[in-house]
Write a protein that holds these residues in place. Structure first.
Motif, PDB file in Angstrom:
ATOM      1  N   GLN A   1      34.781   7.049  52.921  1.00 29.69           N
ATOM      2  CA  GLN A   1      34.892   5.924  51.996  1.00 29.69           C
ATOM      3  C   GLN A   1      36.358   5.480  51.916  1.00 29.69           C
ATOM      4  O   GLN A   1      37.274   6.278  52.110  1.00 29.69           O
ATOM      5  CB  GLN A   1      34.410   6.315  50.597  1.00 29.69           C
ATOM      6  CG  GLN A   1      32.937   6.681  50.525  1.00 29.69           C
ATOM      7  CD  GLN A   1      32.038   5.473  50.593  1.00 29.69           C
ATOM      8  OE1 GLN A   1      32.004   4.644  49.697  1.00 29.69           O
ATOM      9  NE2 GLN A   1      31.281   5.361  51.681  1.00 29.69           N
ATOM     10  N   LYS A   2      36.540   4.205  51.630  1.00 35.61           N
ATOM     11  CA  LYS A   2      37.880   3.674  51.405  1.00 35.61           C
ATOM     12  C   LYS A   2      38.079   3.432  49.911  1.00 35.61           C
ATOM     13  O   LYS A   2      37.124   3.256  49.157  1.00 35.61           O
ATOM     14  CB  LYS A   2      38.085   2.366  52.167  1.00 35.61           C
ATOM     15  CG  LYS A   2      38.148   2.518  53.677  1.00 35.61           C
ATOM     16  CD  LYS A   2      38.452   1.191  54.341  1.00 35.61           C
ATOM     17  CE  LYS A   2      38.609   1.358  55.848  1.00 35.61           C
ATOM     18  NZ  LYS A   2      38.938   0.064  56.524  1.00 35.61           N
ATOM     19  N   TYR A   3      39.367   3.419  49.508  1.00 34.31           N
ATOM     20  CA  TYR A   3      39.703   3.189  48.107  1.00 34.31           C
ATOM     21  C   TYR A   3      40.680   2.025  48.016  1.00 34.31           C
ATOM     22  O   TYR A   3      41.740   2.044  48.649  1.00 34.31           O
ATOM     23  CB  TYR A   3      40.277   4.460  47.480  1.00 34.31           C
ATOM     24  CG  TYR A   3      39.242   5.546  47.368  1.00 34.31           C
ATOM     25  CD1 TYR A   3      38.493   5.714  46.208  1.00 34.31           C
ATOM     26  CD2 TYR A   3      38.967   6.379  48.447  1.00 34.31           C
ATOM     27  CE1 TYR A   3      37.514   6.690  46.115  1.00 34.31           C
ATOM     28  CE2 TYR A   3      37.981   7.365  48.370  1.00 34.31           C
ATOM     29  CZ  TYR A   3      37.261   7.514  47.196  1.00 34.31           C
ATOM     30  OH  TYR A   3      36.290   8.475  47.118  1.00 34.31           O
ATOM     31  N   LEU A   4      40.300   1.024  47.245  1.00 29.86           N
ATOM     32  CA  LEU A   4      41.116  -0.169  47.077  1.00 29.86           C
ATOM     33  C   LEU A   4      41.631  -0.227  45.644  1.00 29.86           C
ATOM     34  O   LEU A   4      40.865  -0.099  44.685  1.00 29.86           O
ATOM     35  CB  LEU A   4      40.295  -1.429  47.364  1.00 29.86           C
ATOM     36  CG  LEU A   4      39.541  -1.474  48.696  1.00 29.86           C
ATOM     37  CD1 LEU A   4      38.760  -2.777  48.805  1.00 29.86           C
ATOM     38  CD2 LEU A   4      40.486  -1.316  49.878  1.00 29.86           C
ATOM     39  N   LEU A   5      42.934  -0.430  45.511  1.00 28.75           N
ATOM     40  CA  LEU A   5      43.558  -0.585  44.201  1.00 28.75           C
ATOM     41  C   LEU A   5      43.736  -2.076  43.955  1.00 28.75           C
ATOM     42  O   LEU A   5      44.495  -2.747  44.657  1.00 28.75           O
ATOM     43  CB  LEU A   5      44.905   0.142  44.170  1.00 28.75           C
ATOM     44  CG  LEU A   5      45.660   0.114  42.848  1.00 28.75           C
ATOM     45  CD1 LEU A   5      44.855   0.777  41.737  1.00 28.75           C
ATOM     46  CD2 LEU A   5      47.018   0.793  43.003  1.00 28.75           C
ATOM     47  N   ASN A   6      42.997  -2.600  42.973  1.00 29.71           N
ATOM     48  CA  ASN A   6      42.949  -4.034  42.700  1.00 29.71           C
ATOM     49  C   ASN A   6      43.812  -4.403  41.497  1.00 29.71           C
ATOM     50  O   ASN A   6      43.733  -3.766  40.441  1.00 29.71           O
ATOM     51  CB  ASN A   6      41.506  -4.465  42.412  1.00 29.71           C
ATOM     52  CG  ASN A   6      40.608  -4.335  43.626  1.00 29.71           C
ATOM     53  OD1 ASN A   6      40.476  -5.258  44.415  1.00 29.71           O
ATOM     54  ND2 ASN A   6      39.988  -3.170  43.776  1.00 29.71           N
TER      55      ASN A   6
END
Length: 335
Positions: A59-64
């Protein structure tokens, strides 16, 4: 509540001492943020907080960040993950390689030269008359997102009053080809159309389309499957244009019919949150009050609202004119 500190702008090292707490997403200068301090052009604003992650495989993790005014650099566990310039629009960073299981630390450094050449709208160093208190730092929501390796980063939807709806998916790796995509449209919980194929562009045909108008703001639900990613969004079917009236004058048109746009110039400033609405209920109150007063349009004056504001306008039947946020002086415009 995040830790915050203010340092000299030339100090690029994270602070060893923090000044106190600030309530995100309210800016440094706002009452709701809890600090109420102006940021000088020669200063930098720092943020720090911790967050927990149970890291999943593949899985990838995006900081928005929905909005940070004006220039920022972001660090996760002392690792630089990205920078952004511009105080009005959302952005994100892929932080997959920077985060780990358990507790993680996020640090954000911000610079904001309000009256230099940058898009600032109604902000001023000396609030007066039609110029309002500056806004520095994080002023919209910050959130962490877990996505598959291939995911839908953005969706473009184009509608026609004939009922044709084109859906284009932009993936996190750029425009990908030969992806398995599926789109399902429903209205009032009932499926009415679907399309699928090995493409990021799909066309749907909506039977007996119910057109969006201020008096009948019909919204269709759209569920998209892109490989293993699933997102849910919506659209209204409408066409905005112009027509000549009986005297030959150009008029605004909606769905091929002349419509008179009737509404206020809305600057979107709040006494306690400045650019940031104090709550979702506060945003709703403004739109619902204007709707009940008989208006069908809001001109959002040189300010970009949180994205949820635009959803409420779509849902409640409010046309919206979006001004570009104006800038300062001294731009070296190309000739």
């Amino acid at each position: 509540l995040w830790d915050y500190a203010i340092t000299d702008i030339d100090d690029l090292q994270r602070p060893s001492l923090w000044n106190g707490k600030i309530l995100v997403p309210f800016c440094l200068e706002s009452k709701l943020g809890g600090v109420q301090r102006l940021l000088d052009v020669d200063e930098a604003l720092w943020y720090r907080r911790s967050f927990q992650v149970v890291k999943a495989v593949d899985q990838k993790y995006l900081l928005n960040f929905e909005a940070v005014d004006h220039r920022c650099e972001v660090f996760v566990n002392d690792k630089f993950v990205g920078r952004h310039v511009g105080g009005n629009t959302p952005f994100h960073f892929d932080v997959t390689d920077a985060i780990g299981d358990g507790e993680n630390e996020l640090v954000v450094r911000v610079e904001d030269a309000t009256e230099a050449f940058q898009l600032r709208g109604k902000q001023a160093l000396n609030a007066r008359g039609i110029w309002y208190t500056q806004v520095s730092g994080i002023w919209q929501t910050v959130w962490l997102e877990q996505v598959p390796q291939v995911y839908a980063e953005r969706v473009k939807i184009e509608t026609r009053v004939s009922g044709e709806v084109d859906v284009e998916v932009f993936t996190g790796e750029g425009e990908a080809k030969n992806l398995q995509c599926q789109a399902v449209v429903s209205l009032n919980g009932q499926e009415i159309s679907r399309a699928a194929g090995p493409s990021v562009r799909l066309r749907l045909n909506i039977p007996d389309p119910q057109l969006w108008t201020p008096d009948s703001p019909t919204l269709y639900d759209l569920e998209l499957h892109v490989q293993d990613d699933v997102i849910r969004t919506y659209f209204g079917i409408r066409e905005v244009g112009k027509l000549k009236d009986a005297d030959g004058h150009w008029r605004f048109a909606l769905n091929g019919k002349i419509v008179f746009h009737w509404g206020p110039l809305d600057q979107g400033w709040w006494p306690d949150g400045l650019l940031t609405p104090p709550s979702d209920e506060a945003m709703l109150f403004d739109i619902e009050w204007l709707k009940s007063a008989g208006f069908n349009m809001i001109r959002k004056h040189i300010k970009v609202e949180p994205r949820r504001y635009y959803y409420h306008c779509d849902r409640l039947g409010m046309l919206l004119w979006q001004d570009h946020v104006s800038g300062g002086v001294g731009a070296a415009w190309p000739k």
